[in-house]
Structures are given as structure tokens and as C-alpha cells.
Design a protein around this motif. Structure first.
Motif, PDB file in Angstrom:
ATOM      1  N   GLU A 103       4.926  -4.601-128.463  1.00  0.00           N
ATOM      2  CA  GLU A 103       6.145  -4.657-127.686  1.00  0.00           C
ATOM      3  C   GLU A 103       7.177  -5.601-128.339  1.00  0.00           C
ATOM      4  OE1 GLU A 103       6.868  -2.775-125.233  1.00  0.00           O
ATOM      5  OE2 GLU A 103       4.887  -1.822-125.191  1.00  0.00           O
ATOM      6  N   GLY A 104       6.657  -6.663-129.013  1.00  0.00           N
ATOM      7  CA  GLY A 104       7.580  -7.636-129.597  1.00  0.00           C
ATOM      8  C   GLY A 104       7.923  -7.364-131.036  1.00  0.00           C
ATOM      9  N   GLY A 105       7.277  -6.383-131.642  1.00  0.00           N
ATOM     10  CA  GLY A 105       7.502  -6.093-133.050  1.00  0.00           C
ATOM     11  C   GLY A 105       8.518  -4.998-133.223  1.00  0.00           C
ATOM     12  N   ARG A 106       8.165  -4.048-134.120  1.00  0.00           N
ATOM     13  CA  ARG A 106       9.089  -2.958-134.401  1.00  0.00           C
ATOM     14  C   ARG A 106       9.304  -2.084-133.181  1.00  0.00           C
ATOM     15  NH1 ARG A 106       6.434  -0.780-140.027  1.00  0.00           N
ATOM     16  NH2 ARG A 106       6.584  -2.758-141.186  1.00  0.00           N
ATOM     17  N   PRO A 107      10.474  -1.521-133.067  1.00  0.00           N
ATOM     18  CA  PRO A 107      10.697  -0.593-131.946  1.00  0.00           C
ATOM     19  C   PRO A 107       9.841   0.662-132.115  1.00  0.00           C
ATOM     20  CG  PRO A 107      12.544  -0.537-133.465  1.00  0.00           C
ATOM     21  CD  PRO A 107      11.675  -1.679-133.908  1.00  0.00           C
ATOM     22  N   GLN A 108       9.191   1.072-131.024  1.00  0.00           N
ATOM     23  CA  GLN A 108       8.343   2.270-131.064  1.00  0.00           C
ATOM     24  C   GLN A 108       9.192   3.526-130.920  1.00  0.00           C
ATOM     25  OE1 GLN A 108       4.716   1.952-131.316  1.00  0.00           O
ATOM     26  NE2 GLN A 108       5.593   0.016-132.036  1.00  0.00           N
ATOM     27  N   GLN A 109       8.761   4.614-131.560  1.00  0.00           N
ATOM     28  CA  GLN A 109       9.480   5.889-131.443  1.00  0.00           C
ATOM     29  C   GLN A 109       9.137   6.550-130.105  1.00  0.00           C
ATOM     30  OE1 GLN A 109       9.801   8.279-135.008  1.00  0.00           O
ATOM     31  NE2 GLN A 109       8.420   6.832-136.049  1.00  0.00           N
ATOM     32  N   GLU A 110      10.136   7.150-129.511  1.00  0.00           N
ATOM     33  CA  GLU A 110       9.971   7.763-128.190  1.00  0.00           C
ATOM     34  C   GLU A 110       9.153   9.044-128.304  1.00  0.00           C
ATOM     35  OE1 GLU A 110      10.275   7.953-124.115  1.00  0.00           O
ATOM     36  OE2 GLU A 110      10.850   6.354-125.478  1.00  0.00           O
ATOM     37  N   GLU A 111       8.200   9.259-127.351  1.00  0.00           N
ATOM     38  CA  GLU A 111       7.384  10.481-127.309  1.00  0.00           C
ATOM     39  C   GLU A 111       7.682  11.260-126.044  1.00  0.00           C
ATOM     40  OE1 GLU A 111       3.214   9.830-128.076  1.00  0.00           O
ATOM     41  OE2 GLU A 111       3.670   7.869-128.906  1.00  0.00           O
ATOM     42  N   THR A 112       7.458  12.521-126.112  1.00  0.00           N
ATOM     43  CA  THR A 112       7.644  13.389-124.936  1.00  0.00           C
ATOM     44  C   THR A 112       6.348  14.082-124.633  1.00  0.00           C
ATOM     45  OG1 THR A 112       8.359  15.213-126.308  1.00  0.00           O
ATOM     46  CG2 THR A 112      10.074  13.795-125.425  1.00  0.00           C
ATOM     47  N   GLY A 113       6.160  14.461-123.350  1.00  0.00           N
ATOM     48  CA  GLY A 113       4.927  15.148-122.950  1.00  0.00           C
ATOM     49  C   GLY A 113       4.878  16.567-123.459  1.00  0.00           C
ATOM     50  N   VAL A 114       3.748  17.179-123.183  1.00  0.00           N
ATOM     51  CA  VAL A 114       3.518  18.538-123.669  1.00  0.00           C
ATOM     52  C   VAL A 114       4.271  19.515-122.814  1.00  0.00           C
ATOM     53  CG1 VAL A 114       1.797  20.269-124.144  1.00  0.00           C
ATOM     54  CG2 VAL A 114       1.264  17.866-124.473  1.00  0.00           C
ATOM     55  N   TYR A 132       3.375  11.008-119.642  1.00  0.00           N
ATOM     56  CA  TYR A 132       4.768  10.967-120.066  1.00  0.00           C
ATOM     57  C   TYR A 132       5.755  11.389-118.991  1.00  0.00           C
ATOM     58  CZ  TYR A 132       3.096  10.132-124.794  1.00  0.00           C
ATOM     59  OH  TYR A 132       2.504   9.593-125.890  1.00  0.00           O
ATOM     60  N   HIS A 133       5.301  12.200-118.026  1.00  0.00           N
ATOM     61  CA  HIS A 133       6.220  12.651-116.977  1.00  0.00           C
ATOM     62  C   HIS A 133       5.912  12.051-115.611  1.00  0.00           C
ATOM     63  CE1 HIS A 133       8.183  15.617-119.524  1.00  0.00           C
ATOM     64  NE2 HIS A 133       6.986  15.958-119.986  1.00  0.00           N
ATOM     65  N   GLY A 134       4.843  11.297-115.536  1.00  0.00           N
ATOM     66  CA  GLY A 134       4.480  10.688-114.267  1.00  0.00           C
ATOM     67  C   GLY A 134       4.458   9.183-114.326  1.00  0.00           C
ATOM     68  N   ILE A 135       3.500   8.649-115.105  1.00  0.00           N
ATOM     69  CA  ILE A 135       3.299   7.199-115.156  1.00  0.00           C
ATOM     70  C   ILE A 135       4.464   6.491-115.868  1.00  0.00           C
ATOM     71  CG2 ILE A 135       1.758   5.382-115.956  1.00  0.00           C
ATOM     72  CD1 ILE A 135       0.605   7.118-113.732  1.00  0.00           C
ATOM     73  N   LYS A 136       4.898   7.032-117.013  1.00  0.00           N
ATOM     74  CA  LYS A 136       5.892   6.351-117.837  1.00  0.00           C
ATOM     75  C   LYS A 136       7.228   6.150-117.113  1.00  0.00           C
ATOM     76  CE  LYS A 136       7.603   6.405-122.580  1.00  0.00           C
ATOM     77  NZ  LYS A 136       7.625   7.145-123.869  1.00  0.00           N
ATOM     78  N   TYR A 137       7.610   7.173-116.326  1.00  0.00           N
ATOM     79  CA  TYR A 137       8.886   7.079-115.609  1.00  0.00           C
ATOM     80  C   TYR A 137       8.772   6.248-114.331  1.00  0.00           C
ATOM     81  CZ  TYR A 137      10.900  10.567-118.736  1.00  0.00           C
ATOM     82  OH  TYR A 137      11.357  11.223-119.832  1.00  0.00           O
ATOM     83  N   LYS A 138       7.589   5.857-114.018  1.00  0.00           N
ATOM     84  CA  LYS A 138       7.396   5.042-112.812  1.00  0.00           C
ATOM     85  C   LYS A 138       7.888   3.611-113.032  1.00  0.00           C
ATOM     86  CE  LYS A 138       3.793   3.740-109.499  1.00  0.00           C
ATOM     87  NZ  LYS A 138       2.348   3.816-109.173  1.00  0.00           N
ATOM     88  N   ARG A 139       7.874   3.170-114.305  1.00  0.00           N
ATOM     89  CA  ARG A 139       8.301   1.816-114.666  1.00  0.00           C
ATOM     90  C   ARG A 139       7.449   0.750-113.982  1.00  0.00           C
ATOM     91  NH1 ARG A 139      10.662   3.134-119.239  1.00  0.00           N
ATOM     92  NH2 ARG A 139      12.365   4.633-118.935  1.00  0.00           N
ATOM     93  N   ALA A 140       6.229   1.091-113.698  1.00  0.00           N
ATOM     94  CA  ALA A 140       5.268   0.156-113.110  1.00  0.00           C
ATOM     95  C   ALA A 140       3.875   0.669-113.447  1.00  0.00           C
ATOM     96  CB  ALA A 140       5.454   0.045-111.597  1.00  0.00           C
ATOM     97  N   LYS A 141       2.875  -0.163-113.209  1.00  0.00           N
ATOM     98  CA  LYS A 141       1.520   0.253-113.565  1.00  0.00           C
ATOM     99  C   LYS A 141       1.111   1.460-112.731  1.00  0.00           C
ATOM    100  CE  LYS A 141      -1.502  -2.413-115.151  1.00  0.00           C
ATOM    101  NZ  LYS A 141      -2.528  -3.444-115.484  1.00  0.00           N
ATOM    102  N   GLY A 142       0.538   2.438-113.414  1.00  0.00           N
ATOM    103  CA  GLY A 142       0.029   3.642-112.746  1.00  0.00           C
ATOM    104  C   GLY A 142      -1.369   3.968-113.224  1.00  0.00           C
ATOM    105  N   CYS A 143      -1.984   4.873-112.532  1.00  0.00           N
ATOM    106  CA  CYS A 143      -3.385   5.214-112.851  1.00  0.00           C
ATOM    107  C   CYS A 143      -3.544   6.730-112.940  1.00  0.00           C
ATOM    108  CB  CYS A 143      -4.324   4.653-111.789  1.00  0.00           C
ATOM    109  SG  CYS A 143      -6.081   4.902-112.174  1.00  0.00           S
ATOM    110  N   ILE A 144      -4.332   7.148-113.907  1.00  0.00           N
ATOM    111  CA  ILE A 144      -4.689   8.561-114.057  1.00  0.00           C
ATOM    112  C   ILE A 144      -6.171   8.704-113.734  1.00  0.00           C
ATOM    113  CG2 ILE A 144      -4.889  10.505-115.639  1.00  0.00           C
ATOM    114  CD1 ILE A 144      -2.556   9.357-117.217  1.00  0.00           C
ATOM    115  N   HIS A 145      -6.479   9.530-112.738  1.00  0.00           N
ATOM    116  CA  HIS A 145      -7.865   9.779-112.334  1.00  0.00           C
ATOM    117  C   HIS A 145      -8.271  11.167-112.816  1.00  0.00           C
ATOM    118  CE1 HIS A 145      -7.848   6.288-109.609  1.00  0.00           C
ATOM    119  NE2 HIS A 145      -6.594   6.650-109.313  1.00  0.00           N
TER     120      HIS A 145
END
Length: 528
Positions: A517-528, A378-391
Motif C-alpha cells: 500500500e505504501g510502495g508503488r501504485p498498484q494497477q487497477e483490476e476488474t472482475g470477470v 471486485y464487484h462486491g467487497i472492493k466497492y464496499k470500502r470496508a472489510k468484507g467476507c466471502i463465504h
């Protein structure tokens, strides 16, 4: 206690030391007196044997003209009469000065008077010889004066030796009397000392044992949970100091126990809050929305897969109330979480879990990795606005286990990184942000110690790396009760799935993401 023991030792040894010193002094006095008497008798006996003979012979040869006073010492068998008299007077004058026995001293005084008389008679003979022609007169003087005086002197010496011998016997008797008195006094003193030592020992030992016994009783009460117990010690010794320290310890134990209980309550509260944070309504609503759209889009397999994954996720979170789970179970939990998130964020999220199987059997605090992974998403990949990876990587290094969560998201600058580091070192209740990370770090510190915990490295635009270090502790063995299963009703039929099943991405999941993505709008989540 040392003073008491020394006092007891002094009571026992001091009287005996005094007796021994008295006996040694008596023996030394006797020895000195005995040596003195023997020395005096040796001197006297030497003159008793030689003086009369040497004096008589020397004067006779002077009278008959065999030698003169000038030539008498040339004859080795003769001595000058005046030399003999001077030597005798000198020795017996010294003996008179050191002799204490009265009878012996009287005979020494008589001897000195006779020596004076003998010297006068020798003067008469020497004068007569010098005048010449008086041979018969000189012989008569020898017979009537010299021989008689030398015999008297010899008698004086013999009487002196006799009385000195008697004095020696008297000294010996006195010493024996002293020894007998010493034995009697020693016997009486030993009897008295036995009584005194017995009484003193009882008092001293009681003074030592009684406070220890009281301290032991207080310790037993403390062990039984009575923290109001106190040790009483009126003695001014080490036991009293120990009792004071014990009472201080007992006084602080209750407050420490209360503090531990309070810390445990806070930790339970923090664990509950962390659990609540993981079961966020937004996360649950969005996941359920995704399942609904999958079903409405006629994608039942993907919907079932997501339900099973969600079930695994919550099962691992609850963990039957356990504080510790195996690293293998933690991997299942984080895998379920990432599979759900991957289905929702298919276009931006990839992940890679590489945990060495060697560490599967070691234990870890429940919900250690999930808050870190959630933060990375939520604080790294999501704000990147591009594909990211978690190792996610884990391995054992000696006596520790090192777990690493690395993302290639937006990262943080130095100021943001330093603020986050400060936040996670605070108690989680006091953190303004990064609650999940602070909670994980605080729990690791509490359970394992301050040398373990979390370290964060980050670079702006390059991503963030979180390293978690815990001790390598084997999981306690538990009895297995079989495989858990989840049942989902579909069209009236029930389908069973293994709860430990690994879920892989498939092409249909991409369609599900498109529906989301094309259906109902998803509710926004925040990280821990």
C-alpha cells in the motif's frame, strides 16, 4: 407390408375356402334331398301298411250293417272311408308337388287316379246301402271293386317307395362322384397352389427383404462415417417410409455433426478466453510487484509463500488440459487465488471455505468457482470500502451438488440483478458484462443440461449470493505420479515446497500489505 402379407394369405386360403364352400353346399343339398326322400318314403310306407286294411274293414262293416256312416267313428278301430280317402289324396298330392324323380311321380299320378275311382265306388256302395235290400250286390262290389282298387293303390305306393329308394341310391352315387371330383380338383389345386404360393412368397419376401437389406447397407455406411449414403426403396410400404425417414436423418446428421464441431470450437474458444481472463496481466503484474516489494522489504518468507501460492494457482488453472477436475482440486485452486488476493487486500478481505469432504471425490468443470469468487471480490467487497467476507459452501443433496458463493459486499438493486440474470443466460460471446459468470453458466448447460446451472440473489447494501447446481458425478480414477514441487532460488540455495500446502495468514503478511500500500501504485483490476 401388411397388404403383401394379406395378399399372400388370400392367395393361399381363398381357393380352399371356395372348395370348402362348394363341398359344404353339396353336402347340404344332399342332406336336404336325402331328408326329403326319407320323409316322403315314411309317409308312403305308413299308408302302404295301414290304408288297405282300414279301408277294407270299414267298408265291409258298413255293408254288413255293423255300423253306419254316422256311427262309424264311434268305433275306435274303424275310420270313415271318406276321411281315409281325403287324407290319402291330400298327402300324396303334396308328395306329387315335391317329387322330382320322374318314375316316382308317374306312380303318384296313377295313385291319385285310383283314389278318384275308389271314391266313386265308395259312393256306389253308400248309395246302395241307403237304398237297402242289396246285401249281395254290395258284397260283390266289395270283392270286385273296392278290394281290387285298394290293392292297386297299395301297389302304387310300393312302386313309389321302390323308385324313391332307387333315387336315394342315385343321389348317394352323385354325392360320391362329387366327393371324388372334389378330391381330384383339390389335389390339382393344391399342386398349383404350391407353385403359386412359392412364387408369390419369393416375390413378396424379396420385396420386403431387399429394401431392408439396402437400408442395412446404407446404415453400415453411415456407421463408417459416410454421411452421403442413402437408402433406395421403390416399394410403397413401411420399409419405404423408413428409408425416407432414414435418408432425412442421414441428411441432417452431417449438419448436426458440423454444428456440434462448431459448438465445440466455440466452447474451446470460450474456455481459452476464460483462461486468458484468469491470467490477467494486471493480476499477474500486481502479484509480481507484491513479491518484489516483499523481497526488497527483506520479507523473503512472505515472498516465497506468495510465489508458491501463485504457482499453485496457475497449476490448477492449467490442470494438464483437463476439462474436469475434482472438487478437491477446485478447492485448491480457489484457495490459492484467495490467499493471493488476501495478501493484497488484507485490510478489506476475509474468506471462509466450507466444502463438505464428501464431495471432494466428485468432478466439476475446471474454473467454475474462481470467476464467481473474483466477481464477488471486485464487484462486491472492493466497492464496499470496508472489510468484507466471502463465504464458499458446498454439499451433496441426493443426486446433485450445491455450491454457494456468498459475499456481504455492496450488492445490487432489482434492476441491476435482473440485467445480470439476463446476461448470464446468453451465450458468453454475446454478453456485454459478466462474461465469466455467463461462461460458467453456459458450460454447465452444455455439459450437464439446462436443468443445472447458476442462480443469483442479491440485495442492495447486503451482498450477493450465487448458487451453482451440478450433478453428482464421481471423478474418473487417475494414476498418481507423486507430489508436485516448486523450487525458488534464493541466495544460490533451492528451497522445495509441497504444491498442495495450505497457506495461512501470519503477522508478517500484514507488513507485506503495508509495503504494497505504501510502495508503488498498484494497477487497477476488474472482475470477470
Amino acid at each position: 407390408m401388411k397388404k403383401k402379407i394379406l395378399t399372400l394369405a388370400a392367395v393361399v386360403t381363398l381357393p380352399f375356402i371356395l372348395l370348402v364352400m362348394y363341398l359344404l353346399a353339396s353336402m347340404a343339398s344332399y342332406s336336404n334331398t336325402y331328408d326329403e326322400i326319407v320323409s316322403n318314403m315314411t309317409v308312403a310306407n305308413n299308408y302302404n301298411l295301414n290304408f288297405k286294411e282300414e279301408m277294407d274293414e270299414s267298408l265291409y262293416k258298413l255293408v254288413v250293417g255293423y255300423v253306419t256312416l254316422d256311427t262309424i267313428e264311434t268305433d275306435k278301430s274303424l275310420k270313415n272311408p271318406y276321411t281315409l280317402i281325403d287324407e290319402l289324396r291330400s298327402e300324396f298330392t303334396r308328395l306329387t308337388a315335391i317329387t322330382t324323380e320322374s318314375e316316382s311321380k308317374l306312380w303318384l299320378e296313377s295313385l291319385l287316379r285310383n283314389i278318384d275311382t275308389l271314391e266313386k265306388r265308395v259312393d256306389d256302395i253308400v248309395d246302395s246301402i241307403s237304398a237297402g235290400g242289396r246285401y249281395n250286390e254290395n258284397i260283390e262290389k266289395l270283392d270286385n271293386n273296392i278290394y281290387i282298387l285298394t290293392e292297386l293303390i297299395q301297389d302304387d305306393i310300393q312302386y313309389y317307395i321302390y323308385y324313391q329308394t332307387r333315387y336315394m341310391d342315385k343321389v348317394t352315387d352323385t354325392l360320391q362322384d362329387q366327393i371324388r371330383r372334389f378330391m381330384v380338383v383339390c389335389s390339382v389345386l393344391i399342386g398349383v397352389l404350391i407353385i403359386v404360393v412359392a412364387v408369390s412368397a419369393v416375390m413378396i419376401v424379396s420385396g420386403i427383404i431387399q429394401p431392408i437389406s439396402q437400408l442395412n447397407q446404407a446404415t453400415e455406411k453411415i456407421a463408417q462415417g459416410d454421411f452421403n449414403a442413402r437408402a433406395q426403396a421403390d416399394s410403397e410400404d413401411e420399409v419405404a417410409e423408413l428409408a425416407v425417414s432414414f435418408n432425412k436423418m442421414a441428411g441432417s446428421m452431417q449438419s448436426l455433426i458440423d454444428k456440434v464441431k462448431e459448438d465445440e470450437r466455440k466452447m474451446r474458444k470460450a474456455d481459452l478466453r476464460l483462461l486468458q481472463e484468469q491470467i490477467q496481466p494486471h493480476f499477474l503484474y500486481n502479484t509480481l510487484d507484491t513479491i518484489v516489494w516483499l523481497i526488497e522489504s527483506n520479507e523473503p518468507d512472505e515472498a516465497v509463500t506468495m510465489v508458491v501460492t501463485l504457482s499453485d494457482f496457475f497449476r490448477e488453472i492449467l490442470s494438464k488440459g483437463k476439462e474436469f477436475i475434482s472438487i478437491k482440486e477446485e478447492e485448491k485452486h480457489i484457495s490459492s487465488y484467495l490467499q493471493i488476493q488476501e495478501m493484497r487486500y488484507r485490510d478489506i478481505l476475509e474468506y471462509d471455505i466450507q466444502l463438505d469432504q464428501v464431495i471432494y471425490k466428485y468432478q466439476i468443470l475446471k474454473l467454475t468457482l474462481q470467476p464467481v469468487v473474483e466477481n464477488a471480490l471486485y464487484h462486491g467487497i472492493k466497492y464496499k470500502r470496508a472489510k468484507g467476507c466471502i463465504h464458499i459452501h458446498g454439499e451433496k443433496e441426493g443426486d446433485i451438488i450445491r455450491l454457494t458463493v456468498r459475499d456481504d459486499g455492496v450488492g445490487m438493486d432489482e434492476e441491476e440483478l435482473e440485467q445480470l440474470r439476463q446476461q448470464i443466460e446468453k451465450p458468453c460471446q454475446e454478453t456485454e458484462k459478466g462474461f465469466g459468470l455467463a461462461n460458467v453458466n453456459e458450460r454447465i448447460h452444455m455439459y450437464f443440461g439446462p436443468e443445472y446451472g447458476m442462480k443469483i440473489q442479491s440485495q442492495k447494501g447486503k451482498g450477493t449470493t450465487v448458487e451453482i447446481v451440478i450433478p453428482a458425478i464421481l471423478e474418473a480414477p487417475v494414476e498418481k505420479t507423486g507430489n508436485d514441487t516448486a523450487k525458488v532460488a534464493e541466495g544460490g540455495n533451492s528451497v522445495n515446497f509441497d504444491a498442495n500446502k495450505k497457506i495461512k495468514s501470519n503477522p508478517k503478511q500484514q507488513n507485506a500489505n503495508k509495503i504494497i500500500e505504501g510502495g508503488r501504485p498498484q494497477q487497477e483490476e476488474t472482475g470477470v
